[in-house]
Each structure stands twice: as C-alpha cells, then as structure tokens.
Design a protein around this motif. Sequence first.
Motif, PDB file in Angstrom:
ATOM      1  N   PRO A 142     -16.751   2.992   8.082  1.00  0.00           N
ATOM      2  CA  PRO A 142     -15.558   2.177   8.375  1.00  0.00           C
ATOM      3  C   PRO A 142     -14.626   2.913   9.345  1.00  0.00           C
ATOM      4  O   PRO A 142     -14.462   4.132   9.264  1.00  0.00           O
ATOM      5  CB  PRO A 142     -14.895   2.019   7.001  1.00  0.00           C
ATOM      6  N   LYS A 143     -14.065   2.170  10.248  1.00  0.00           N
ATOM      7  CA  LYS A 143     -13.116   2.757  11.198  1.00  0.00           C
ATOM      8  C   LYS A 143     -11.674   2.641  10.704  1.00  0.00           C
ATOM      9  O   LYS A 143     -10.760   3.169  11.314  1.00  0.00           O
ATOM     10  CB  LYS A 143     -13.248   2.049  12.562  1.00  0.00           C
ATOM     11  N   LYS A 144     -11.503   1.940   9.594  1.00  0.00           N
ATOM     12  CA  LYS A 144     -10.162   1.714   9.058  1.00  0.00           C
ATOM     13  C   LYS A 144     -10.180   1.985   7.557  1.00  0.00           C
ATOM     14  O   LYS A 144     -11.094   1.575   6.846  1.00  0.00           O
ATOM     15  CB  LYS A 144      -9.731   0.263   9.326  1.00  0.00           C
ATOM     16  N   ILE A 145      -9.159   2.692   7.072  1.00  0.00           N
ATOM     17  CA  ILE A 145      -9.033   2.967   5.634  1.00  0.00           C
ATOM     18  C   ILE A 145      -7.680   2.455   5.156  1.00  0.00           C
ATOM     19  O   ILE A 145      -6.646   2.748   5.753  1.00  0.00           O
ATOM     20  CB  ILE A 145      -9.140   4.477   5.338  1.00  0.00           C
ATOM     21  N   LEU A 146      -7.715   1.647   4.086  1.00  0.00           N
ATOM     22  CA  LEU A 146      -6.494   1.193   3.422  1.00  0.00           C
ATOM     23  C   LEU A 146      -6.370   1.943   2.105  1.00  0.00           C
ATOM     24  O   LEU A 146      -7.318   1.952   1.304  1.00  0.00           O
ATOM     25  CB  LEU A 146      -6.547  -0.308   3.139  1.00  0.00           C
ATOM     26  N   LYS A 147      -5.229   2.556   1.878  1.00  0.00           N
ATOM     27  CA  LYS A 147      -5.027   3.325   0.654  1.00  0.00           C
ATOM     28  C   LYS A 147      -4.153   2.541  -0.319  1.00  0.00           C
ATOM     29  O   LYS A 147      -3.115   1.996   0.076  1.00  0.00           O
ATOM     30  CB  LYS A 147      -4.398   4.678   0.986  1.00  0.00           C
ATOM     31  N   VAL A 148      -4.627   2.447  -1.554  1.00  0.00           N
ATOM     32  CA  VAL A 148      -3.905   1.699  -2.592  1.00  0.00           C
ATOM     33  C   VAL A 148      -3.728   2.599  -3.809  1.00  0.00           C
ATOM     34  O   VAL A 148      -4.453   3.583  -3.989  1.00  0.00           O
ATOM     35  CB  VAL A 148      -4.665   0.412  -2.991  1.00  0.00           C
ATOM     36  N   GLU A 149      -2.766   2.237  -4.631  1.00  0.00           N
ATOM     37  CA  GLU A 149      -2.544   3.013  -5.854  1.00  0.00           C
ATOM     38  C   GLU A 149      -3.718   2.873  -6.804  1.00  0.00           C
ATOM     39  O   GLU A 149      -4.123   3.827  -7.467  1.00  0.00           O
ATOM     40  CB  GLU A 149      -1.246   2.553  -6.528  1.00  0.00           C
ATOM     41  N   ALA A 150      -4.266   1.649  -6.884  1.00  0.00           N
ATOM     42  CA  ALA A 150      -5.434   1.401  -7.737  1.00  0.00           C
ATOM     43  C   ALA A 150      -6.242   0.262  -7.135  1.00  0.00           C
ATOM     44  O   ALA A 150      -5.677  -0.748  -6.702  1.00  0.00           O
ATOM     45  CB  ALA A 150      -5.006   1.052  -9.154  1.00  0.00           C
ATOM     46  N   VAL A 151      -7.555   0.428  -7.082  1.00  0.00           N
ATOM     47  CA  VAL A 151      -8.432  -0.639  -6.603  1.00  0.00           C
ATOM     48  C   VAL A 151      -8.507  -1.704  -7.694  1.00  0.00           C
ATOM     49  O   VAL A 151      -8.884  -1.404  -8.832  1.00  0.00           O
ATOM     50  CB  VAL A 151      -9.839  -0.096  -6.282  1.00  0.00           C
ATOM     51  N   PRO A 152      -8.129  -2.948  -7.403  1.00  0.00           N
ATOM     52  CA  PRO A 152      -8.062  -3.965  -8.453  1.00  0.00           C
ATOM     53  C   PRO A 152      -9.427  -4.331  -9.031  1.00  0.00           C
ATOM     54  O   PRO A 152     -10.417  -4.395  -8.301  1.00  0.00           O
ATOM     55  CB  PRO A 152      -7.427  -5.168  -7.742  1.00  0.00           C
ATOM     56  N   VAL A 153      -9.445  -4.531 -10.348  1.00  0.00           N
ATOM     57  CA  VAL A 153     -10.662  -4.968 -11.022  1.00  0.00           C
ATOM     58  C   VAL A 153     -10.355  -6.208 -11.847  1.00  0.00           C
ATOM     59  O   VAL A 153      -9.208  -6.475 -12.209  1.00  0.00           O
ATOM     60  CB  VAL A 153     -11.243  -3.865 -11.938  1.00  0.00           C
ATOM     61  N   LEU A 154     -11.388  -6.967 -12.121  1.00  0.00           N
ATOM     62  CA  LEU A 154     -11.268  -8.145 -12.977  1.00  0.00           C
ATOM     63  C   LEU A 154     -11.350  -7.718 -14.440  1.00  0.00           C
ATOM     64  O   LEU A 154     -11.660  -6.576 -14.762  1.00  0.00           O
ATOM     65  CB  LEU A 154     -12.392  -9.130 -12.655  1.00  0.00           C
ATOM     66  N   GLY A 155     -11.102  -8.665 -15.331  1.00  0.00           N
ATOM     67  CA  GLY A 155     -11.171  -8.374 -16.763  1.00  0.00           C
ATOM     68  C   GLY A 155     -12.547  -7.931 -17.205  1.00  0.00           C
ATOM     69  O   GLY A 155     -12.704  -7.257 -18.221  1.00  0.00           O
ATOM     70  N   SER A 156     -13.575  -8.303 -16.443  1.00  0.00           N
ATOM     71  CA  SER A 156     -14.949  -7.925 -16.771  1.00  0.00           C
ATOM     72  C   SER A 156     -15.280  -6.509 -16.336  1.00  0.00           C
ATOM     73  O   SER A 156     -16.343  -5.982 -16.666  1.00  0.00           O
ATOM     74  CB  SER A 156     -15.922  -8.897 -16.089  1.00  0.00           C
ATOM     75  N   GLY A 157     -14.366  -5.884 -15.574  1.00  0.00           N
ATOM     76  CA  GLY A 157     -14.632  -4.539 -15.063  1.00  0.00           C
ATOM     77  C   GLY A 157     -15.165  -4.528 -13.645  1.00  0.00           C
ATOM     78  O   GLY A 157     -15.303  -3.472 -13.035  1.00  0.00           O
ATOM     79  N   LYS A 158     -15.480  -5.708 -13.106  1.00  0.00           N
ATOM     80  CA  LYS A 158     -15.985  -5.786 -11.738  1.00  0.00           C
ATOM     81  C   LYS A 158     -14.845  -5.635 -10.730  1.00  0.00           C
ATOM     82  O   LYS A 158     -13.708  -6.014 -11.004  1.00  0.00           O
ATOM     83  CB  LYS A 158     -16.681  -7.134 -11.492  1.00  0.00           C
ATOM     84  N   ILE A 205     -13.741  -2.302   6.445  1.00  0.00           N
ATOM     85  CA  ILE A 205     -12.494  -1.725   5.955  1.00  0.00           C
ATOM     86  C   ILE A 205     -12.781  -1.062   4.614  1.00  0.00           C
ATOM     87  O   ILE A 205     -13.296  -1.703   3.687  1.00  0.00           O
ATOM     88  CB  ILE A 205     -11.399  -2.794   5.759  1.00  0.00           C
ATOM     89  N   LEU A 206     -12.471   0.229   4.525  1.00  0.00           N
ATOM     90  CA  LEU A 206     -12.590   0.923   3.248  1.00  0.00           C
ATOM     91  C   LEU A 206     -11.243   0.879   2.538  1.00  0.00           C
ATOM     92  O   LEU A 206     -10.216   1.251   3.110  1.00  0.00           O
ATOM     93  CB  LEU A 206     -13.006   2.383   3.461  1.00  0.00           C
ATOM     94  N   ILE A 207     -11.253   0.408   1.289  1.00  0.00           N
ATOM     95  CA  ILE A 207     -10.046   0.390   0.462  1.00  0.00           C
ATOM     96  C   ILE A 207     -10.270   1.389  -0.661  1.00  0.00           C
ATOM     97  O   ILE A 207     -11.267   1.319  -1.393  1.00  0.00           O
ATOM     98  CB  ILE A 207      -9.768  -1.018  -0.084  1.00  0.00           C
TER      99      ILE A 207
END
Length: 519
Positions: free
Chosen positions: A486-502, A458-460
């Motif tokens: 990927p055969k499936k794509i999920l679209k989000v407003e922003a890909v979530p990151v942790l406080g460390s930037g990961k 799954i691509l996000i």
Amino acid sequence: MKRAFKASDTQTSLFDALIQAQKRFGSDKIIIEDQDRKPLSYGMFLAGIFGLSRLLKRHLGDEGRVGMMLPTSSGGAVSFFALHALAKVPVMINFTSGQANVKAAVQTAQIKTVLSSRRFIENAKLEDLVDSMKSYVRIIYLDDIRKEITTTDKLFALAASKVPNLFVKKTKASDIGVILFTSGSFGSPRGVVLTQSNLVSNTRQIEAHIELKPEWVAFNPMPIFHSLGLTGGVILPLLAGLRSFQYPSPLHVKVIPGLLKESKASLLFSTDTFVNQYARSGEPEDFKTLAFVVCGAEKVRDETHNLFQTQFGGVPILEGYGVTECSPVVAVNFPDNNHYGTVGKMLPEMEARLEPVDGITGGGRLWVKGPNIMGGYINIDRPDVIEAPKDGWHDTGDIVNIDDEGFVRIMGRAKRFAKIAGEMVSLTAVERIAEEVWPDNRHAVVAISDDKKGERLILITDKDDADVSRLTHWAKENGAPVLAIPKKILKVEAVPVLGSGKTDYVTLQKLAEVDSKAA
C-alpha cells in the motif's frame, strides 16, 4: 471414537435430536451452565423449556416467527428450544449491527415480537436500540413473564420433561430451524434460513470429523446471533453430550481466562482476535485444561499459534472455516493432524468444486454442497420468498486452494481482490505482510478507485508509527511484489470489528473513501 454420520441424521428434527441426547446420556447429566452458576441437567433443561414454552404460548398466539435478542446464556438456550417446542421459528437479532440493520432484519423476517431481558438490555447498554425498536416491534421481557408462572405451570413443566415426546409440538426436519443474518462485514446483512436438518446435520458432521468426549466442557463466549456461537457453542454440546459453559460476551478478555480455569474447559470456541487477547491477559494455568481451541471467522495469526505453543503447553488452535449459509462449519483441522495455514479438511458428506477466476492461479472460487447447506435466503424486497441454492450448491464467494491431501487454504474473498495495473492482488495477502512486519497490531487493507491504475491499496492499522518504507523493505527481502505494498497508511486507535469478531470492512471502506476525498 468418532461418531459415524448416518443418513437418518438428515431426517431428524432438532427437538427429537435433543430428546435422543437426553436418552443417550441420561436425564441427570449436567449439560449446561452460565455465569449465574446454576448448572442444568438434561431433565432440568427440558423442564425449563416446557415451563417457558407454556408462558410464551399465552403471549405469542399464532405468531410463526419470533425474534430473539438475548445473550449467550443458559436462558438463551432454553428460550431457543422453548420456541421449537411450540413449533415457532427463532429469528436471531444481531444487537451489535446498528438500528438500521436491526429494523431491516425484523422487516425481512416479518416478525411481530422480540424476546429479550431487562437485565441483559441494561448490562449491554442497549436502551437506545430498544427504544427505537418499540416503534415497529413488540418486546417481551422474559424476566417479566417468568413472574407469571404458577404451581400448575411448574407441574406441567416437570411432567413434560419426563415424557417430552408427548408435549412437544411436532415438526419435520425440513422445517425452518432458525433465521440468522449474515455479518454484514462486506455489505448489508441477508436473512439466512437454516432448516432443522441443516443444524442437526452440521453437528453430526462435526462429531464424525473430530472425536468429542462426553466428559469434556465446551466454553462458548460467542454470541448466539452468530452461527458459530449457536451451532458450535450451544447446539453441538447439547446434542453431543458435552457440558457447556455459556458466557455473554467475548469482549471480557480479562475475565474469560479465569473462567476457563474455573470451568475446567476442554474446548473453546472463538476467533483469532479474541483468543489472542485472552492469551495476553491470562496466565498459563488458565489454559491448562484445554484439549484444543477452535477458531473461525478470520485467519489465525502465527503469533497466536506461537503464544499457545510456547506459553500454554502446546494447546493446539484448530483453524476452521464456516459460513452462515452452511450452518456454519465447512472445514476444520484435526487435533492430531493440525496443518497451520489451512482451515483443515472438508467435513464428511460435503462436496466441493472450484471454479476458475480470471487473473488468479493456484486456486478457484469455492462452491459447496451437503446436508448443512441452507434452505435459502430471504430478502427485504421479497420476504415471503426463500431463494434456495440452485441444485443445492452454494457459492461461498471465497477463493481457495485444496491440496493433494484435501486440506483447504483460504486465499481470500472474491471481492477482496483488487485489480492494480492489470494484476490481481489479494487484499488478504497484503494484510498478512503487515502482520509479518508488525505482529502485535491489527491491520486491514481496502482498495479504492484510482484513475491511473484502476485501484489502489489503503492500509488501515492501529500501529501509530507504521510507515510504508517498512513494508517495502519486507517485500524486497521476501520477494513480495511491489504492487502488493500500500502507498497510503491510515492510522486509527482501533480497527473496528463486528460483534462476531470479524473485521468491519464496510466501515473501513467508508473511512478510506472519505480520507481519499479529503486529501
């Protein structure tokens, strides 16, 4: 010249290393500054340490471990060393990790008190977190207890700064230097015990790997609960004689470029995500004093390299590799021998071995050994036990390739491989395909179970018009395997990151699984 790594470096306590730096560079050398613009010399820094330690001694009693929930700042650095002056262990609280993880960290480290600041809590909007914490831990606000300082305290601090060896409570290099918690990007955070020797050794390894000039200014916007922010951004400059500018958040992308210019920064510690945003927000003159940028935590995209090469005078971005358990730096590139696509060479005094992984060719699972390898893990079910690495070897969990020149290339996390129709596919490699097709966006790939093929991808992405056909076309044009698309794509407003930037893969995995069940 690079500083040679010495056997004595592994036998030096953290505070002794600070005192050695003061003697080497002089008490009057300005060494640290933050957004309050009150630069401190070594002498002033030590006076601050002893003044605060005298106050803390009245409040902490015989508590051996003390939590710290403070921003990246001069005050954060002073507080860290003030605890060391009392022979107490700082436990760094990741205030971005959520209430459940903060509570688990407090219980795992068995701390009774957390040091914080009312100003910080208000600015970071952490009131709800602090309200929940008050039910299981005491909060001491440094801005409150500083009001208690007396003339006698000030005289003590001044005297102690002149002869710090007489006033610091002695510790050994083998004693605990800090307890940090892993980022939790793939699961629940674990407590990592780093000894004082680990921290000192890692800074000396870096000095032996790259020449650091005392006239340089290191700009550190990374959180001090993150190992790069603590070791690279705070401890390394203090011990190596570099002036540092401490900034409380890497997220202030419109502010930081201007501060790089104002502070005449020579080095910047960050991650690709943040550096890319700084480049987009800043002007060329904001980056002209930089000798190089050091990026860790995630792969540096070609786009980011190109931005600095074409728009900012060719400032090199040195991609490095670190893990919390290694204090954290394992490998990093060189300013004059920067191999894009790799994380550079291993630091001096490090050993490495690669273990074969079924289904993966051209690389292996990386194990490392050296003076910077952690004392061990602590877990919530056995908080009194430090689980030391067997025979000193740490399993990084990363699949890497090491070329004939010794440069390390990260192929992906061991758990970031999916088995599709019997073939091993690197999720990291799939993310790189998406980055090639849509370089201006952020992407992440996760795998979920599939009844027919074992797993599926799954691509996000935050690319609102992303479609599978573009990926398939790129794969055909560039010889990438069809299984990697990927055969499936999920679209989000922003890909979530942790406080460390990961990238926050835990949240993304849940999102993909919920979407799959709903389909």
